[in-house]
Write a protein that holds these residues in place. Sequence first.
Motif, PDB file in Angstrom:
ATOM      1  N   UNK A 341     -19.259  22.739  75.131  1.00 42.17           N
ATOM      2  CA  UNK A 341     -19.274  23.279  73.726  1.00 42.17           C
ATOM      3  C   UNK A 341     -17.603  23.503  73.040  1.00 42.17           C
ATOM      4  N   UNK A 342     -17.673  23.498  72.035  1.00 37.71           N
ATOM      5  CA  UNK A 342     -16.067  23.907  71.208  1.00 37.71           C
ATOM      6  C   UNK A 342     -15.894  25.315  71.467  1.00 37.71           C
ATOM      7  N   UNK A 343     -14.799  25.554  71.903  1.00 35.33           N
ATOM      8  CA  UNK A 343     -14.192  26.859  72.045  1.00 35.33           C
ATOM      9  C   UNK A 343     -13.162  27.475  70.973  1.00 35.33           C
ATOM     10  N   UNK A 344     -12.601  26.390  70.352  1.00 38.39           N
ATOM     11  CA  UNK A 344     -11.552  26.384  69.281  1.00 38.39           C
ATOM     12  C   UNK A 344     -11.849  27.265  68.063  1.00 38.39           C
ATOM     13  N   UNK A 345     -11.003  28.318  67.618  1.00 39.73           N
ATOM     14  CA  UNK A 345     -11.335  29.054  66.688  1.00 39.73           C
ATOM     15  C   UNK A 345      -9.941  28.923  65.798  1.00 39.73           C
ATOM     16  N   UNK A 346      -9.835  28.192  64.726  1.00 39.15           N
ATOM     17  CA  UNK A 346      -8.610  27.900  64.044  1.00 39.15           C
ATOM     18  C   UNK A 346      -7.912  29.324  63.813  1.00 39.15           C
ATOM     19  N   UNK A 347      -6.630  29.610  64.111  1.00 45.51           N
ATOM     20  CA  UNK A 347      -5.849  30.712  63.841  1.00 45.51           C
ATOM     21  C   UNK A 347      -5.321  30.790  62.485  1.00 45.51           C
ATOM     22  N   UNK A 348      -5.420  32.234  62.127  1.00 44.61           N
ATOM     23  CA  UNK A 348      -4.825  32.198  60.466  1.00 44.61           C
ATOM     24  C   UNK A 348      -3.409  31.739  60.561  1.00 44.61           C
ATOM     25  N   UNK A 349      -3.152  30.872  59.387  1.00 46.40           N
ATOM     26  CA  UNK A 349      -1.740  30.278  59.216  1.00 46.40           C
ATOM     27  C   UNK A 349      -0.799  31.367  59.264  1.00 46.40           C
ATOM     28  N   UNK A 350       0.257  31.174  60.270  1.00 44.13           N
ATOM     29  CA  UNK A 350       1.526  32.245  60.224  1.00 44.13           C
ATOM     30  C   UNK A 350       2.455  31.850  58.899  1.00 44.13           C
ATOM     31  N   UNK A 351       2.523  32.617  58.032  1.00 44.29           N
ATOM     32  CA  UNK A 351       3.348  32.212  56.961  1.00 44.29           C
ATOM     33  C   UNK A 351       4.630  33.035  56.822  1.00 44.29           C
ATOM     34  N   UNK A 352       5.775  32.473  56.493  1.00 44.12           N
ATOM     35  CA  UNK A 352       6.747  33.374  56.214  1.00 44.12           C
ATOM     36  C   UNK A 352       6.955  33.488  54.802  1.00 44.12           C
ATOM     37  N   UNK A 353       6.461  34.758  54.387  1.00 42.94           N
ATOM     38  CA  UNK A 353       6.457  35.031  52.814  1.00 42.94           C
ATOM     39  C   UNK A 353       7.692  35.729  52.271  1.00 42.94           C
ATOM     40  N   UNK A 354       8.765  35.409  52.925  1.00 44.34           N
ATOM     41  CA  UNK A 354      10.262  36.019  52.466  1.00 44.34           C
ATOM     42  C   UNK A 354      10.586  35.151  51.313  1.00 44.34           C
ATOM     43  N   UNK A 355      10.321  33.730  51.114  1.00 46.08           N
ATOM     44  CA  UNK A 355      10.722  32.752  50.224  1.00 46.08           C
ATOM     45  C   UNK A 355      10.170  33.393  48.806  1.00 46.08           C
ATOM     46  N   UNK A 356      10.739  33.325  47.750  1.00 48.67           N
ATOM     47  CA  UNK A 356      10.240  33.816  46.486  1.00 48.67           C
ATOM     48  C   UNK A 356       9.182  32.593  45.829  1.00 48.67           C
ATOM     49  N   UNK A 357       8.128  33.095  45.305  1.00 50.81           N
ATOM     50  CA  UNK A 357       7.345  32.095  44.683  1.00 50.81           C
ATOM     51  C   UNK A 357       7.907  31.878  43.184  1.00 50.81           C
ATOM     52  N   UNK A 358       7.472  30.597  42.771  1.00 53.59           N
ATOM     53  CA  UNK A 358       7.679  30.283  41.352  1.00 53.59           C
ATOM     54  C   UNK A 358       6.744  30.806  40.330  1.00 53.59           C
ATOM     55  N   UNK A 376      -0.331  28.179  53.026  1.00 47.31           N
ATOM     56  CA  UNK A 376      -1.278  29.104  53.339  1.00 47.31           C
ATOM     57  C   UNK A 376      -2.605  28.815  52.758  1.00 47.31           C
ATOM     58  N   UNK A 377      -2.960  28.264  51.473  1.00 46.37           N
ATOM     59  CA  UNK A 377      -4.139  27.820  50.843  1.00 46.37           C
ATOM     60  C   UNK A 377      -4.491  26.514  51.591  1.00 46.37           C
ATOM     61  N   UNK A 378      -3.841  25.884  52.173  1.00 48.76           N
ATOM     62  CA  UNK A 378      -4.346  24.507  53.194  1.00 48.76           C
ATOM     63  C   UNK A 378      -5.044  25.094  54.037  1.00 48.76           C
ATOM     64  N   UNK A 379      -4.765  26.368  54.730  1.00 47.71           N
ATOM     65  CA  UNK A 379      -5.465  26.744  55.822  1.00 47.71           C
ATOM     66  C   UNK A 379      -6.825  27.825  55.544  1.00 47.71           C
ATOM     67  N   UNK A 380      -6.938  27.808  54.208  1.00 49.02           N
ATOM     68  CA  UNK A 380      -8.013  29.000  53.975  1.00 49.02           C
ATOM     69  C   UNK A 380      -9.251  28.417  53.598  1.00 49.02           C
ATOM     70  N   UNK A 381     -10.469  28.740  54.067  1.00 47.78           N
ATOM     71  CA  UNK A 381     -11.788  28.366  53.585  1.00 47.78           C
ATOM     72  C   UNK A 381     -12.109  29.137  52.758  1.00 47.78           C
ATOM     73  N   UNK A 382     -12.131  28.542  51.428  1.00 52.99           N
ATOM     74  CA  UNK A 382     -12.454  29.562  50.196  1.00 52.99           C
ATOM     75  C   UNK A 382     -14.026  29.835  50.098  1.00 52.99           C
TER      76      UNK A 382
END
Length: 426
Positions: A341-358, A376-382
């Motif tokens: 059986x699969x045991x893997x649970x994807x971990x939340x993306x660790x994101x360095x949020x110090x870079x300013x957004x445009x 971050x968005x590539x790793x979120x299941x909306x």
Amino acid sequence: MANGFIDKARITVRAGNGGNGAVAFHREKYIAAGGPDGGDGGNGGSIILQVDDNMSTLMDFRYKRKYVATNGVDGMSGRKSGKDGQSLTIRVPRGTLVRDAETGEIIKDMSDSEPYVLCKGGRGGWGNQHFATPTRQVPRFAKAGLPGESHDVILELKLLADVGLVGFPNVGKSTLLSVVSKAHPKIANYHFTTLYPNLGVVYVDEGVSFVMADIPGIIEGASEGAGLGHDFLRHIDRCRLLVHLVDVSGSEGRDPIEDFEAINAELQQYSPDLAQRPQIVVANKTDLLMDQAQLDAFRAHVEEAGFEFFAMSAATHQGTRELVQHIGHMLSALPPVVVYEPEYVPRPAEVDMSEPLHIEHEDDVWLVEGPWLQRLMANINFSDYESRLYFDKQLRQSGLFDQLEQMGIQDGETVSMYDLEFEYQR
């Protein structure tokens, strides 16, 4: 062991990125304002795993370690969407376990025939045709595509054999396999003959057959790293029945009872679960037997330990047919092979949020972009409520909402991030 059996391989897989949406306007003679017609970017190609029953080793992965699917093509004017990236199908032998390289957790057991998407391609960005409204007739913005998923994985092959032949090297396992099936293993009179498992299909009667694997011989001390060790023992994890061959002839000056106990001790040390599998003990090389008392003593020892006992000579074929029929009969009553059986649970993306957004403000739309937001968005299941909550929490922690309020955002205005849009509410 240069030509040995490759049963474990580490590879890097990366899906394609989504193409960017286009900013374009319809231009036609005599039509003053043709409106936005920028097409969407194509989706990135995915990485797909597929079982291939013609493969029996992971040898193909020894030299090629990186697998990358193609990116989606950017959108174009005339509402033309970019082409989707081509998905990449990786073929693996049946019974391959796919593990996360970092944690060792099982992502997928490739024992069925269904294709499995290991890395999903990034979604393509929207073109400016999507952003036209009655109040916003000239949207001069489009969305970038999202990155594809990537993964470092370990492929580990566990053979899907019904029956595993175990025993010391040189006890006649290869000979037995060659006699009862159409397999042609190399047979030589020295220890460590078999450096990789040989598989053979054994036909019992019409419609009744099973797969038998000649597992490489283990020697005492395998658990301490001597000989071929436990890497090779892993191949009997899936066997429903063990056939334990012992040389009773004494031709090499060995004691069959000691050999029998040593192999079982190895099995127990490697996996108590495996040691509990049904086991048939087979005294081989009876044609070379000098002392009948040795066979009788061994039979008594085995039966006292609660195992079924057979005597035969693989070399002269004596007793092999009866053994095969008995194995077929036992398998008919045993439960099917284990599937992990699969045991893997994807971990939340660790994101360095110090870079300013445009952040750009166009009409009533606030466009927000930036590398960490893209990751971050590539790793979120909306479609998952908890994932959306996590996403909202990350945005709040980053200070984005405070920044938008300082810049004058009003309730009801649209916040647009890549392929996500929502109405801002304080």
